[in-house]
Design a protein around this motif. Structure first.
Motif, PDB file in Angstrom:
ATOM      1  N   PRO A 107       0.810  -1.226   0.000  1.00  0.00           N
ATOM      2  CA  PRO A 107       0.000   0.000   0.000  1.00  0.00           C
ATOM      3  C   PRO A 107       0.839   1.269   0.000  1.00  0.00           C
ATOM      4  O   PRO A 107       0.337   2.346  -0.292  1.00  0.00           O
ATOM      5  CB  PRO A 107      -0.830  -0.112   1.276  1.00  0.00           C
ATOM      6  N   LEU A 108       2.128   1.151   0.338  1.00  0.00           N
ATOM      7  CA  LEU A 108       2.992   2.325   0.315  1.00  0.00           C
ATOM      8  C   LEU A 108       3.370   2.663  -1.125  1.00  0.00           C
ATOM      9  O   LEU A 108       3.258   3.792  -1.573  1.00  0.00           O
ATOM     10  CB  LEU A 108       4.246   2.056   1.153  1.00  0.00           C
ATOM     11  N   LYS A 109       3.793   1.637  -1.864  1.00  0.00           N
ATOM     12  CA  LYS A 109       4.203   1.869  -3.255  1.00  0.00           C
ATOM     13  C   LYS A 109       3.032   1.730  -4.218  1.00  0.00           C
ATOM     14  O   LYS A 109       3.182   1.957  -5.410  1.00  0.00           O
ATOM     15  CB  LYS A 109       5.298   0.875  -3.627  1.00  0.00           C
ATOM     16  N   LEU A 110       1.895   1.325  -3.690  1.00  0.00           N
ATOM     17  CA  LEU A 110       0.692   1.120  -4.486  1.00  0.00           C
ATOM     18  C   LEU A 110       0.976   0.206  -5.677  1.00  0.00           C
ATOM     19  O   LEU A 110       0.693   0.535  -6.831  1.00  0.00           O
ATOM     20  CB  LEU A 110       0.093   2.459  -4.940  1.00  0.00           C
ATOM     21  N   LYS A 111       1.583  -0.926  -5.389  1.00  0.00           N
ATOM     22  CA  LYS A 111       1.809  -1.896  -6.456  1.00  0.00           C
ATOM     23  C   LYS A 111       1.867  -3.315  -5.896  1.00  0.00           C
ATOM     24  O   LYS A 111       2.098  -3.517  -4.700  1.00  0.00           O
ATOM     25  CB  LYS A 111       3.069  -1.563  -7.241  1.00  0.00           C
ATOM     26  N   TRP A 112       1.665  -4.292  -6.805  1.00  0.00           N
ATOM     27  CA  TRP A 112       1.726  -5.700  -6.422  1.00  0.00           C
ATOM     28  C   TRP A 112       3.173  -6.132  -6.330  1.00  0.00           C
ATOM     29  O   TRP A 112       4.006  -5.700  -7.138  1.00  0.00           O
ATOM     30  CB  TRP A 112       1.013  -6.581  -7.454  1.00  0.00           C
ATOM     31  N   ARG A 113       3.465  -6.988  -5.370  1.00  0.00           N
ATOM     32  CA  ARG A 113       4.837  -7.481  -5.212  1.00  0.00           C
ATOM     33  C   ARG A 113       4.810  -8.987  -4.965  1.00  0.00           C
ATOM     34  O   ARG A 113       3.755  -9.577  -4.740  1.00  0.00           O
ATOM     35  CB  ARG A 113       5.506  -6.741  -4.050  1.00  0.00           C
ATOM     36  N   TRP A 114       5.992  -9.586  -5.007  1.00  0.00           N
ATOM     37  CA  TRP A 114       6.086 -11.039  -4.869  1.00  0.00           C
ATOM     38  C   TRP A 114       7.057 -11.384  -3.752  1.00  0.00           C
ATOM     39  O   TRP A 114       8.144 -10.794  -3.660  1.00  0.00           O
ATOM     40  CB  TRP A 114       6.588 -11.643  -6.194  1.00  0.00           C
ATOM     41  N   ARG A 115       6.652 -12.302  -2.903  1.00  0.00           N
ATOM     42  CA  ARG A 115       7.559 -12.775  -1.850  1.00  0.00           C
ATOM     43  C   ARG A 115       7.881 -14.242  -2.136  1.00  0.00           C
ATOM     44  O   ARG A 115       6.972 -15.056  -2.348  1.00  0.00           O
ATOM     45  CB  ARG A 115       6.873 -12.631  -0.487  1.00  0.00           C
ATOM     46  N   LEU A 116       9.181 -14.557  -2.164  1.00  0.00           N
ATOM     47  CA  LEU A 116       9.607 -15.922  -2.492  1.00  0.00           C
ATOM     48  C   LEU A 116       9.222 -16.899  -1.386  1.00  0.00           C
ATOM     49  O   LEU A 116       9.276 -16.560  -0.200  1.00  0.00           O
ATOM     50  CB  LEU A 116      11.125 -15.956  -2.679  1.00  0.00           C
ATOM     51  N   SER A 117       8.872 -18.111  -1.792  1.00  0.00           N
ATOM     52  CA  SER A 117       8.674 -19.198  -0.825  1.00  0.00           C
ATOM     53  C   SER A 117       9.954 -20.035  -0.855  1.00  0.00           C
ATOM     54  O   SER A 117      10.874 -19.763  -1.640  1.00  0.00           O
ATOM     55  CB  SER A 117       7.484 -20.062  -1.233  1.00  0.00           C
ATOM     56  N   MET A 118      10.004 -21.071  -0.051  1.00  0.00           N
ATOM     57  CA  MET A 118      11.204 -21.911  -0.021  1.00  0.00           C
ATOM     58  C   MET A 118      11.448 -22.510  -1.412  1.00  0.00           C
ATOM     59  O   MET A 118      12.570 -22.542  -1.904  1.00  0.00           O
ATOM     60  CB  MET A 118      11.009 -23.029   0.992  1.00  0.00           C
ATOM     61  N   TYR A 119      10.353 -22.934  -2.044  1.00  0.00           N
ATOM     62  CA  TYR A 119      10.505 -23.570  -3.352  1.00  0.00           C
ATOM     63  C   TYR A 119      10.966 -22.553  -4.403  1.00  0.00           C
ATOM     64  O   TYR A 119      11.938 -22.774  -5.134  1.00  0.00           O
ATOM     65  CB  TYR A 119       9.175 -24.216  -3.775  1.00  0.00           C
ATOM     66  N   SER A 120      10.274 -21.402  -4.470  1.00  0.00           N
ATOM     67  CA  SER A 120      10.638 -20.445  -5.527  1.00  0.00           C
ATOM     68  C   SER A 120      11.976 -19.770  -5.236  1.00  0.00           C
ATOM     69  O   SER A 120      12.656 -19.299  -6.156  1.00  0.00           O
ATOM     70  CB  SER A 120       9.536 -19.408  -5.737  1.00  0.00           C
TER      71      SER A 120
END
Ligand code: SF4
Ligand code: SF4
Ligand code: SF4
Length: 644
Positions: A107-120
């Motif tokens: 909500p700060l940058k007003l954009k979608w982001r991705w957080r890595l999981s163990m697999y990715s």
């Protein structure tokens, strides 16, 4: 405080067929499914094209590269997503029996982001998309190295043997541990092709059980009550399934739709289209005045100030049911337990105390979302196209209960609709001298500036808490202020900024007890054996003779409710709708009680949005000087602290 879900989907995965299971064994090969650890309640659903666009956008924003979408298998076969608790929107993505990552709205940058999981994380390091850092051991929030990379860049943290331990994120030139992976996370990815049709075949038994239970419930309830049948159809997936099951039970429901005026065009079209498709009679409940007209009195709705639910939902629905189904009805609602904690705790049959002649039932209480979609797709039901675009929740597009990600979607897809709302918010902010960030970070979603959700967004987005002058803000909503107050155990005195007309009390006097009225030009006195209410121009005084029988704050809060609703009545008609003896009506836009007919039950005060919402949430905190004190609290005998 994090709530514990009373129910949870036990998501399993068939190791042989590569399909999710909502039953223990795969219906096709008979293999026992292994458990997939997802965030509670695990109400997964398949992705649509709009979700894939969002995932792609999140990967682009995070890595300037979206090759992971292919490498993780997100662009093919059956991909599930699952909501994760977050201060805005976050979903985990499940492919091949593995959580391959999470996308979230910043909500700060007003954009979608991705957080890595163990697999990715392993895949991303393998293709050089992210850097890794080696540590001996990992501790929460520990700094593991310096970095010149951009703020929020992700690092994969590994041990000396190359085992992935967690994720670090760059904050102010340092890589700080953000996530620590559990050693028990399963990362064995199954790559066999799969589809939603495979899911349907593998879960055939459970799907049949759910369907037959739903149909049977509709059939049995109908044969018990023998009332007209209605379906609350919202244009959403759950009510669509409920409608179809109702028809399969041999019933012919009338469709009831609540048009709040805040629905997106596709929803309105879907309601008409579905009613026509099934040849069902459609009844639309609309408020007498629009949301926008009420907005001037109440201000933006908030999570803790949902005046609109009463004005544009409950009241129009109550009027419709009273007019069209006065003898009662069996109303089918598409409610599922996995939608919220409240719904999880609800039964399959209930009555709303404000529309008590209607008996509500749900046919899909224990259905997981993935079963709903399996039913819709396999029966080719005409679902709302908004789902294809990545909308998760339909209904009022500006609802304060939504998160910023949803507003972002509305703004992107319906710029002209959203700009109207933003314009109103900006006008409101200017009027009350609120900072521009109040609109940008949707801080209007909380009325109480001390609400923990609001403070969390402030800290994350602004880096600090923004303290508003809440008394001023509240008083401006009311249109008047309280210049001074004296609160004593047996006497309360309030000085208002405006002259209070005597009529406001005289015309509703029966709500305040059996009173004798003494009146001269400037002073009005209402006497009972236990107390005296005195109104003199802008001064209201309440004197208690017997404090064991009457609580001064309790009484004064009732008096200000009566006064305020007379001053700020919005003409919604709720008081006359629910009055059991037709003792109240509106004259020149003001409530007028027939004292001879009034039963003194107080119902008209309880249903009035001005007295129950505006006064309870806005005026009472001003009187008591505390945001945490509402009418409910001050009327409790357990709060002697306010007595001076
Ligand atoms: S905007 Fe939200 S709070 Fe208001 S009526 Fe709609 S659902 Fe209820
Ligand atoms: S609702 Fe009850 S208190 Fe209000 S006017 Fe009717 S009878 Fe009187
Ligand atoms: S007094 Fe009656 S009409 Fe006026 S706001 Fe209250 S409930 Fe609505």
């Amino acid at each position: 405080m994090r709530f514990r879900w009373p129910i949870q989907v036990r998501l399993r995965w068939c190791p042989n067929c590569n399909v999710p299971l909502i039953q223990d064994y795969c219906g096709r090969c008979g293999s026992r499914g292994f458990e997939v650890k997802v965030s509670p309640p695990g109400d997964v659903r398949p992705v649509f094209s709009g979700d894939l666009e969002i995932i792609k956008e999140s990967l682009e924003n995070e890595f300037r590269d979206h090759s992971l979408i292919n490498l993780l298998g997100i662009d093919r076969g059956l991909v599930l997503i699952n909501k994760v608790p977050h201060y805005d929107d976050m979903k985990e993505v499940i492919v091949g029996g593995v959580v391959v990552g999470r996308y979230f709205f910043d909500p700060l940058k007003l954009k979608w982001r991705w957080r890595l999981s163990m697999y990715s994380a392993e895949v991303a390091v393998g293709i050089g998309l992210v850097k890794s850092v080696v540590v001996d051991r990992i501790k929460p929030l520990e700094v593991v190295r310096d970095s010149n990379d951009l703020e929020d860049t992700q690092y994969v943290i590994v041990d000396r043997d190359g085992n992935i331990l967690g994720i670090g994120v760059v904050r102010s030139g340092k890589v700080r541990v953000q996530t620590i992976f559990s050693k028990n996370i399963k990362t064995e990815f199954i790559s066999k092709p799969n589809s939603l049709q495979d899911f349907i075949r593998s879960n055939d038994l459970m799907l049949r059980i759910l369907i037959s239970r739903g149909i049977k419930h509709a059939y049995v309830m109908n044969s018990k009550v023998r009332l007209p049948v209605t379906i609350s159809y919202s244009g959403g997936k759950d009510s669509l399934v409920a409608l179809d099951l109702t028809l399969r039970a041999g019933l012919e429901p009338k469709v009831v739709f609540n048009d709040t005026g805040l629905e997106l065009p596709e929803t309105l079209d879907n309601v008409v289209m579905v009613s026509n498709h099934y040849g069902l009679e459609l009844h639309e409940a609309r408020p007498d005045k629009t949301f926008w007209e009420y907005l001037d009195t109440f201000g933006p709705p908030a999570k803790d100030f949902r005046w609109c639910c009463k004005l544009i939902k409950l009241i129009p629905l109550a009027k419709l049911y009273k007019d069209v189904f006065p003898q009662g009805a069996l109303n089918v609602i598409g409610q599922r337990g996995f939608e919220s904690i409240d719904r999880a705790l609800s039964g399959r049959v209930w009555r709303n105390r404000w529309i008590s002649h209607i008996l509500n039932i749900t046919l899909i209480q224990e259905w997981p979302q993935v079963a709903v979609w399996a039913y819709i797709i396999s029966n080719k039901l005409k679902y709302n196209p908004l789902y294809e675009r990545g909308f998760d929740r339909l209904g009022c597009y500006l609802c304060p209960a939504a998160n910023i990600a949803e507003y972002y979607m509305v703004r992107k897809n319906y710029p002209s609709i959203w700009s109207l709302w933003e314009e109103r918010l900006t006008r409101w902010a200017e009027r009350f001298n609120l900072p521009e960030s109040w609109v940008r970070y949707s801080l209007w979603r909380w009325l109480n500036p001390l609400a923990s959700g609001r403070r969390r967004v402030e800290v994350r987005c602004l880096g600090k808490e923004f303290r508003s002058d809440w008394v001023l803000e509240y008083e401006r909503r009311l249109g008047f202020s309280i210049l001074s107050k004296e609160l004593k155990v047996n006497h309360v005195k309030l000085v208002f900024s405006i002259v209070i007309p005597h009529d406001s009390l005289i015309n509703q006097v029966s709500l305040l007890g059996r009173l004798s009225v003494v009146k001269n030009v400037d002073v009005l006195e209402l006497h009972s054996d236990d107390y005296v209410i005195k109104l003199s121009r802008n001064i209201l005084e309440v004197s208690i003779r017997n404090i064991l029988k009457t609580n001064a704050l309790d009484l004064v809060s009732r008096v200000v409710k009566v006064i305020t609703r007379w001053l700020r009545c919005v003409g919604c008609g709720a008081c006359s709708l629910w009055c059991p003896n037709k003792a109240i009506g509106l004259v020149d836009g003001k409530p007028l009680i027939n004292n001879d007919k009034c039963l003194r039950c107080g119902v008209c005060l309880e249903v009035c949005p001005v007295s129950e919402v505006l006064v309870s949430k806005v005026l009472i905190p001003i009187i008591t000087g505390s945001l945490s004190r509402t009418t409910e609290v001050i009327t409790s005998r357990k709060t002697p602290k306010i007595i001076t």
